[in-house]
Design an enzyme around this catalytic site. Structure first.
Site, PDB file in Angstrom:
ATOM      1  N   CYS A  80      89.046  57.974  32.609  1.00  0.00           N
ATOM      2  CA  CYS A  80      88.609  57.348  31.384  1.00  0.00           C
ATOM      3  C   CYS A  80      89.833  57.774  30.251  1.00  0.00           C
ATOM      4  O   CYS A  80      90.651  57.844  30.614  1.00  0.00           O
ATOM      5  CB  CYS A  80      87.211  58.049  31.162  1.00  0.00           C
ATOM      6  SG  CYS A  80      87.136  59.526  30.985  1.00  0.00           S
ATOM      7  N   CYS A  85      77.565  68.452  25.659  1.00  0.00           N
ATOM      8  CA  CYS A  85      78.273  69.046  24.387  1.00  0.00           C
ATOM      9  C   CYS A  85      79.795  68.515  24.271  1.00  0.00           C
ATOM     10  O   CYS A  85      80.215  67.746  23.335  1.00  0.00           O
ATOM     11  CB  CYS A  85      78.438  70.466  24.318  1.00  0.00           C
ATOM     12  SG  CYS A  85      76.877  71.155  23.748  1.00  0.00           S
TER      13      CYS A  85
END
Ligand SMILES: [Zn+2]
Length: 377
Positions: free
Chosen positions: A335, A192
Protein backbone atom coordinates in the site's frame (compact mmCIF):
# COMPACT_ATOMS: atom_id res chain seq x y z
CA UNK A 1 -8.99 -5.43 49.63
CA UNK A 2 -7.08 -7.60 52.07
CA UNK A 3 -8.13 -8.71 55.54
CA UNK A 4 -4.80 -7.86 57.05
CA UNK A 5 -3.50 -4.54 55.84
CA UNK A 6 0.23 -3.87 55.65
CA UNK A 7 1.53 -1.10 57.91
CA UNK A 8 3.12 2.02 56.44
CA UNK A 9 6.81 2.73 56.98
CA UNK A 10 7.60 6.22 58.31
CA UNK A 11 8.98 7.27 54.90
CA UNK A 12 5.72 6.18 53.28
CA UNK A 13 3.66 8.12 55.80
CA UNK A 14 5.59 11.24 54.80
CA UNK A 15 5.37 10.53 51.07
CA UNK A 16 1.61 9.97 51.17
CA UNK A 17 0.85 12.79 53.64
CA UNK A 18 -1.54 14.54 51.21
CA UNK A 19 -3.52 11.33 51.01
CA UNK A 20 -3.51 10.86 54.77
CA UNK A 21 -5.03 14.33 55.15
CA UNK A 22 -8.14 13.20 53.25
CA UNK A 23 -10.65 11.90 55.77
CA UNK A 24 -12.22 9.65 53.11
CA UNK A 25 -8.89 7.99 52.42
CA UNK A 26 -6.71 8.45 55.50
CA UNK A 27 -4.34 5.89 56.95
CA UNK A 28 -6.71 2.97 56.47
CA UNK A 29 -7.26 3.82 52.81
CA UNK A 30 -3.54 4.24 52.22
CA UNK A 31 -2.87 0.86 53.81
CA UNK A 32 -5.52 -0.64 51.56
CA UNK A 33 -3.70 0.83 48.54
CA UNK A 34 -0.48 -0.73 49.80
CA UNK A 35 -2.25 -4.06 50.21
CA UNK A 36 -3.48 -4.05 46.61
CA UNK A 37 -1.91 -5.85 43.67
CA UNK A 38 -2.76 -4.36 40.27
CA UNK A 39 -2.24 -6.07 36.94
CA UNK A 40 -1.67 -3.51 34.19
CA UNK A 41 -1.93 -4.92 30.69
CA UNK A 42 -0.22 -2.63 28.20
CA UNK A 43 2.47 -0.03 28.88
CA UNK A 44 1.37 2.21 26.02
CA UNK A 45 -0.82 5.30 25.77
CA UNK A 46 -3.38 4.30 28.41
CA UNK A 47 -0.96 2.30 30.51
CA UNK A 48 1.51 5.17 30.81
CA UNK A 49 -0.51 7.58 32.96
CA UNK A 50 -2.25 4.68 34.69
CA UNK A 51 1.08 3.18 35.78
CA UNK A 52 2.56 6.52 36.80
CA UNK A 53 -0.39 7.52 38.99
CA UNK A 54 -0.88 4.06 40.48
CA UNK A 55 2.78 3.93 41.47
CA UNK A 56 2.73 7.51 42.75
CA UNK A 57 -0.40 6.77 44.80
CA UNK A 58 1.30 3.91 46.63
CA UNK A 59 -0.37 0.83 45.16
CA UNK A 60 1.61 -1.96 46.83
CA UNK A 61 2.33 -4.08 43.81
CA UNK A 62 2.11 -3.42 40.10
CA UNK A 63 2.64 -6.04 37.41
CA UNK A 64 3.11 -4.55 33.95
CA UNK A 65 2.57 -6.82 30.95
CA UNK A 66 3.65 -5.73 27.49
CA UNK A 67 5.42 -7.46 24.59
CA UNK A 68 6.38 -4.35 22.65
CA UNK A 69 9.49 -2.20 22.46
CA UNK A 70 9.57 1.60 22.63
CA UNK A 71 9.36 3.28 19.24
CA UNK A 72 9.94 6.97 18.69
CA UNK A 73 6.35 7.34 17.38
CA UNK A 74 5.10 6.15 20.79
CA UNK A 75 6.53 9.14 22.64
CA UNK A 76 3.82 11.53 21.42
CA UNK A 77 1.53 9.90 24.01
CA UNK A 78 3.30 7.14 25.97
CA UNK A 79 4.77 9.37 28.66
CA UNK A 80 6.10 6.47 30.71
CA UNK A 81 8.98 6.17 28.24
CA UNK A 82 11.67 8.61 27.18
CA UNK A 83 13.76 9.23 24.11
CA UNK A 84 16.66 7.27 25.58
CA UNK A 85 14.36 4.23 25.92
CA UNK A 86 13.72 3.90 22.19
CA UNK A 87 14.38 0.28 21.24
CA UNK A 88 14.06 -1.05 24.81
CA UNK A 89 11.27 -3.38 25.90
CA UNK A 90 8.46 -1.18 27.22
CA UNK A 91 8.19 -3.15 30.46
CA UNK A 92 11.86 -2.48 31.25
CA UNK A 93 11.55 1.21 30.55
CA UNK A 94 8.34 1.23 32.64
CA UNK A 95 9.97 -0.58 35.55
CA UNK A 96 12.90 1.87 35.69
CA UNK A 97 10.64 4.91 35.56
CA UNK A 98 8.21 3.58 38.16
CA UNK A 99 11.01 2.53 40.54
CA UNK A 100 12.41 6.01 40.32
CA UNK A 101 8.98 7.53 40.91
CA UNK A 102 8.23 5.39 43.96
CA UNK A 103 10.71 2.85 45.34
CA UNK A 104 8.10 1.61 47.85
CA UNK A 105 6.08 -0.05 45.09
CA UNK A 106 7.06 -3.54 44.04
CA UNK A 107 7.08 -3.84 40.26
CA UNK A 108 6.98 -6.97 38.13
CA UNK A 109 7.81 -6.50 34.46
CA UNK A 110 6.39 -9.24 32.27
CA UNK A 111 7.73 -8.99 28.71
CA UNK A 112 5.11 -11.16 27.09
CA UNK A 113 1.84 -11.00 25.28
CA UNK A 114 -1.23 -11.75 27.36
CA UNK A 115 -2.46 -15.10 26.03
CA UNK A 116 -5.08 -17.73 26.85
CA UNK A 117 -2.23 -19.65 28.51
CA UNK A 118 -1.01 -16.97 30.92
CA UNK A 119 -4.03 -14.64 31.37
CA UNK A 120 -5.98 -16.45 34.05
CA UNK A 121 -2.95 -17.11 36.25
CA UNK A 122 -1.90 -13.48 36.06
CA UNK A 123 -5.40 -12.16 36.75
CA UNK A 124 -5.94 -14.51 39.71
CA UNK A 125 -2.70 -13.32 41.25
CA UNK A 126 -3.93 -9.71 41.43
CA UNK A 127 -6.80 -7.80 43.02
CA UNK A 128 -7.80 -5.82 39.97
CA UNK A 129 -6.87 -5.37 36.34
CA UNK A 130 -6.31 -2.21 34.34
CA UNK A 131 -6.83 -2.86 30.65
CA UNK A 132 -4.54 -0.57 28.69
CA UNK A 133 -4.46 -2.59 25.49
CA UNK A 134 -5.42 -1.45 22.02
CA UNK A 135 -6.33 -4.93 20.83
CA UNK A 136 -9.87 -6.29 20.72
CA UNK A 137 -8.64 -9.86 21.11
CA UNK A 138 -6.81 -8.95 24.32
CA UNK A 139 -9.82 -7.04 25.66
CA UNK A 140 -12.00 -10.16 25.37
CA UNK A 141 -9.24 -12.21 26.94
CA UNK A 142 -8.90 -9.81 29.88
CA UNK A 143 -12.66 -9.62 30.31
CA UNK A 144 -13.17 -13.39 30.28
CA UNK A 145 -10.26 -13.93 32.68
CA UNK A 146 -11.66 -11.27 35.03
CA UNK A 147 -15.12 -12.88 34.97
CA UNK A 148 -13.64 -16.33 35.65
CA UNK A 149 -11.42 -15.03 38.44
CA UNK A 150 -14.02 -12.62 39.83
CA UNK A 151 -11.79 -9.54 39.54
CA UNK A 152 -12.79 -6.02 38.50
CA UNK A 153 -11.56 -4.87 35.10
CA UNK A 154 -10.89 -1.15 34.71
CA UNK A 155 -11.39 -0.63 31.02
CA UNK A 156 -10.79 2.23 28.59
CA UNK A 157 -10.39 2.66 24.87
CA UNK A 158 -9.61 5.55 22.58
CA UNK A 159 -10.18 6.47 18.98
CA UNK A 160 -8.86 9.65 17.35
CA UNK A 161 -10.39 12.35 19.59
CA UNK A 162 -12.80 10.22 21.61
CA UNK A 163 -12.53 7.76 24.40
CA UNK A 164 -14.58 5.68 26.78
CA UNK A 165 -14.02 4.21 30.21
CA UNK A 166 -15.90 1.92 32.55
CA UNK A 167 -15.38 -0.65 35.30
CA UNK A 168 -16.31 -4.13 34.13
CA UNK A 169 -16.94 -7.49 35.80
CA UNK A 170 -17.50 -5.89 39.19
CA UNK A 171 -20.32 -7.33 41.32
CA UNK A 172 -23.64 -6.50 39.65
CA UNK A 173 -22.03 -4.84 36.64
CA UNK A 174 -21.58 -5.96 33.04
CA UNK A 175 -18.48 -7.45 31.45
CA UNK A 176 -16.92 -6.47 28.14
CA UNK A 177 -18.97 -9.09 26.29
CA UNK A 178 -22.20 -7.63 27.70
CA UNK A 179 -21.28 -4.35 26.00
CA UNK A 180 -19.68 -5.79 22.87
CA UNK A 181 -21.03 -9.31 22.22
CA UNK A 182 -18.91 -9.92 19.14
CA UNK A 183 -15.56 -8.59 18.00
CA UNK A 184 -15.36 -6.36 14.93
CA UNK A 185 -14.29 -7.98 11.68
CA UNK A 186 -10.78 -7.60 10.34
CA UNK A 187 -10.30 -4.17 8.80
CA UNK A 188 -13.40 -2.71 10.44
CA UNK A 189 -11.38 -0.94 13.08
CA UNK A 190 -8.24 0.93 12.12
CA UNK A 191 -5.36 0.94 14.57
CA UNK A 192 -3.76 4.07 16.07
CA UNK A 193 -1.06 3.76 13.42
CA UNK A 194 -3.69 3.98 10.73
CA UNK A 195 -6.33 6.33 12.18
CA UNK A 196 -4.12 8.56 14.28
CA UNK A 197 -4.83 9.63 17.83
CA UNK A 198 -4.57 12.89 19.70
CA UNK A 199 -1.64 12.21 22.01
CA UNK A 200 -3.21 13.60 25.15
CA UNK A 201 -6.39 11.54 24.75
CA UNK A 202 -4.97 8.28 26.17
CA UNK A 203 -3.47 10.49 28.89
CA UNK A 204 -6.95 11.62 29.82
CA UNK A 205 -8.50 8.15 29.68
CA UNK A 206 -5.57 6.37 31.35
CA UNK A 207 -5.78 8.86 34.19
CA UNK A 208 -9.48 8.08 34.55
CA UNK A 209 -8.56 4.38 34.73
CA UNK A 210 -6.01 5.08 37.46
CA UNK A 211 -8.64 7.09 39.35
CA UNK A 212 -11.09 4.18 39.22
CA UNK A 213 -8.40 1.66 40.19
CA UNK A 214 -7.36 3.79 43.18
CA UNK A 215 -11.01 4.17 44.27
CA UNK A 216 -11.57 0.42 44.01
CA UNK A 217 -8.36 -0.33 45.89
CA UNK A 218 -9.07 2.18 48.64
CA UNK A 219 -12.75 1.28 48.79
CA UNK A 220 -13.92 4.85 48.36
CA UNK A 221 -16.40 6.65 46.14
CA UNK A 222 -18.77 5.39 43.50
CA UNK A 223 -16.97 3.22 40.93
CA UNK A 224 -17.82 3.46 37.23
CA UNK A 225 -19.76 0.18 37.39
CA UNK A 226 -22.78 -0.05 35.09
CA UNK A 227 -21.85 3.31 33.60
CA UNK A 228 -19.92 3.96 30.40
CA UNK A 229 -18.14 7.32 30.39
CA UNK A 230 -17.84 8.84 26.91
CA UNK A 231 -15.22 11.53 26.47
CA UNK A 232 -15.03 13.83 23.46
CA UNK A 233 -11.80 15.79 23.65
CA UNK A 234 -12.60 18.18 20.77
CA UNK A 235 -15.91 19.28 22.24
CA UNK A 236 -14.65 18.57 25.77
CA UNK A 237 -17.83 16.82 26.76
CA UNK A 238 -18.19 13.97 29.23
CA UNK A 239 -21.35 11.89 28.96
CA UNK A 240 -22.35 8.83 30.95
CA UNK A 241 -24.44 6.00 29.55
CA UNK A 242 -26.10 3.40 31.72
CA UNK A 243 -24.90 -0.05 30.73
CA UNK A 244 -26.49 -3.19 32.11
CA UNK A 245 -25.40 -6.73 32.57
CA UNK A 246 -26.74 -9.06 29.87
CA UNK A 247 -28.30 -12.13 31.52
CA UNK A 248 -27.59 -14.07 28.32
CA UNK A 249 -23.93 -13.01 28.17
CA UNK A 250 -21.89 -16.19 27.55
CA UNK A 251 -19.22 -15.03 30.00
CA UNK A 252 -20.88 -13.40 33.01
CA UNK A 253 -24.51 -14.43 32.32
CA UNK A 254 -24.89 -18.06 31.34
CA UNK A 255 -21.33 -19.01 32.25
CA UNK A 256 -20.92 -20.77 28.92
CA UNK A 257 -17.35 -19.51 28.59
CA UNK A 258 -15.37 -21.64 31.02
CA UNK A 259 -11.95 -21.38 29.49
CA UNK A 260 -9.98 -18.77 27.66
CA UNK A 261 -9.41 -18.65 23.96
CA UNK A 262 -8.18 -16.10 21.49
CA UNK A 263 -10.88 -14.15 19.69
CA UNK A 264 -10.25 -14.00 15.95
CA UNK A 265 -9.76 -10.28 15.60
CA UNK A 266 -7.10 -8.95 13.35
CA UNK A 267 -6.05 -5.66 14.82
CA UNK A 268 -3.38 -6.27 17.37
CA UNK A 269 0.16 -5.25 16.51
CA UNK A 270 1.26 -8.77 17.47
CA UNK A 271 -0.78 -10.24 14.67
CA UNK A 272 1.21 -9.27 11.67
CA UNK A 273 2.20 -10.91 8.44
CA UNK A 274 5.93 -10.98 7.70
CA UNK A 275 7.39 -8.10 5.78
CA UNK A 276 9.47 -8.11 2.63
CA UNK A 277 11.87 -5.25 1.92
CA UNK A 278 11.67 -3.36 -1.40
CA UNK A 279 15.04 -4.77 -2.50
CA UNK A 280 13.93 -8.34 -1.77
CA UNK A 281 10.74 -7.69 -3.69
CA UNK A 282 12.58 -6.32 -6.71
CA UNK A 283 14.84 -9.38 -6.73
CA UNK A 284 11.95 -11.80 -6.35
CA UNK A 285 9.90 -10.11 -9.09
CA UNK A 286 12.84 -10.34 -11.50
CA UNK A 287 13.27 -14.09 -10.91
CA UNK A 288 11.25 -17.04 -12.13
CA UNK A 289 8.28 -18.17 -10.05
CA UNK A 290 7.79 -14.66 -8.73
CA UNK A 291 5.04 -13.96 -6.19
CA UNK A 292 1.71 -12.35 -7.00
CA UNK A 293 2.10 -8.64 -6.25
CA UNK A 294 -1.10 -6.92 -5.17
CA UNK A 295 -1.59 -3.18 -4.73
CA UNK A 296 -4.32 -2.69 -2.12
CA UNK A 297 -4.53 1.10 -2.39
CA UNK A 298 -7.56 2.93 -3.69
CA UNK A 299 -8.15 3.76 -7.36
CA UNK A 300 -6.88 7.36 -7.22
CA UNK A 301 -3.60 6.19 -5.66
CA UNK A 302 -3.16 3.44 -8.24
CA UNK A 303 -3.78 5.95 -11.02
CA UNK A 304 -0.84 8.05 -9.80
CA UNK A 305 1.66 5.24 -10.09
CA UNK A 306 2.36 1.64 -9.20
CA UNK A 307 5.10 -0.95 -8.83
CA UNK A 308 5.74 -2.82 -12.11
CA UNK A 309 4.04 -6.21 -12.26
CA UNK A 310 1.38 -5.35 -9.66
CA UNK A 311 -2.31 -6.17 -9.82
CA UNK A 312 -4.80 -3.77 -8.34
CA UNK A 313 -7.29 -4.98 -5.72
CA UNK A 314 -8.18 -2.18 -3.29
CA UNK A 315 -8.47 -3.23 0.33
CA UNK A 316 -12.13 -2.22 0.27
CA UNK A 317 -12.82 -4.89 -2.38
CA UNK A 318 -10.28 -7.50 -1.33
CA UNK A 319 -12.64 -9.69 0.70
CA UNK A 320 -14.94 -10.05 -2.30
CA UNK A 321 -12.15 -10.80 -4.77
CA UNK A 322 -10.19 -13.46 -2.92
CA UNK A 323 -11.33 -16.00 -5.49
CA UNK A 324 -9.28 -14.26 -8.18
CA UNK A 325 -6.02 -14.94 -6.30
CA UNK A 326 -4.15 -18.24 -6.50
CA UNK A 327 -3.84 -19.61 -2.96
CA UNK A 328 -0.98 -21.90 -3.96
CA UNK A 329 1.27 -18.97 -4.82
CA UNK A 330 3.08 -16.52 -2.63
CA UNK A 331 1.38 -13.15 -2.34
CA UNK A 332 3.08 -9.83 -1.63
CA UNK A 333 0.77 -6.96 -0.72
CA UNK A 334 1.65 -3.31 -0.74
CA UNK A 335 0.00 0.00 0.00
CA UNK A 336 1.32 3.52 0.52
CA UNK A 337 3.34 2.98 3.69
CA UNK A 338 2.82 -0.63 4.79
CA UNK A 339 -0.16 -0.31 7.16
CA UNK A 340 -3.12 -1.23 4.96
CA UNK A 341 -1.11 -4.06 3.42
CA UNK A 342 -0.83 -5.59 6.92
CA UNK A 343 -4.60 -5.49 7.30
CA UNK A 344 -4.92 -7.04 3.84
CA UNK A 345 -2.34 -9.68 4.76
CA UNK A 346 -4.27 -10.71 7.85
CA UNK A 347 -7.42 -10.93 5.77
CA UNK A 348 -5.70 -13.22 3.28
CA UNK A 349 -4.17 -15.30 6.02
CA UNK A 350 -7.53 -15.78 7.72
CA UNK A 351 -8.91 -16.84 4.33
CA UNK A 352 -6.36 -19.64 4.14
CA UNK A 353 -3.53 -18.12 2.14
CA UNK A 354 -0.38 -19.74 3.46
CA UNK A 355 2.43 -17.48 2.22
CA UNK A 356 1.56 -13.82 2.53
CA UNK A 357 3.97 -10.90 2.78
CA UNK A 358 3.55 -7.19 3.28
CA UNK A 359 5.92 -4.77 1.56
CA UNK A 360 7.79 -2.96 4.35
CA UNK A 361 7.27 0.80 4.08
CA UNK A 362 4.94 0.43 1.09
CA UNK A 363 5.39 2.10 -2.27
CA UNK A 364 7.00 5.12 -0.59
CA UNK A 365 9.97 3.07 0.60
CA UNK A 366 10.06 1.17 -2.70
CA UNK A 367 10.36 4.46 -4.59
CA UNK A 368 13.17 5.45 -2.23
CA UNK A 369 15.19 2.27 -2.33
CA UNK A 370 14.51 0.64 -5.68
CA UNK A 371 13.06 2.99 -8.22
CA UNK A 372 13.87 6.63 -7.69
CA UNK A 373 11.65 7.74 -10.51
CA UNK A 374 8.07 7.80 -9.26
CA UNK A 375 6.71 4.40 -10.25
CA UNK A 376 4.18 5.08 -12.96
CA UNK A 377 2.37 2.73 -15.23
ZN1 LIG B 1 -21.07 -10.24 30.41
Amino acid sequence: MKDRLPPLEPAEAVRYSRHLLLPELGLAGQRRLKGTRVLLVGAGGLGSPAALYLAAAGIGHLTVVDFDTVDVTNLQRQVLHGTRDVGRPKVESARDRLRDLNPHVSIDAVAARLSPENALGLVRDHDLVVDGTDSFATRYLISDACVLAGKPNVHASIFRFEGQATVLSAPGGPCYRCLYPSPPGPGEVPSCAEAGVLGILPGLLGTIQATEAIKLAAGIGEPLVGRLLLVDALQMTFRTLRVARDPLCPACGTGQIRELREEGVACTPAERVPEMTPLELAARMAAAGHPILVDVREQHEWDLGRIPGARHVPLSRLAGELGSLDRAREVVLYCRSGVRSQTAGLLLRSAGFGRVWSLAGGILRYADEVDRSPPRA
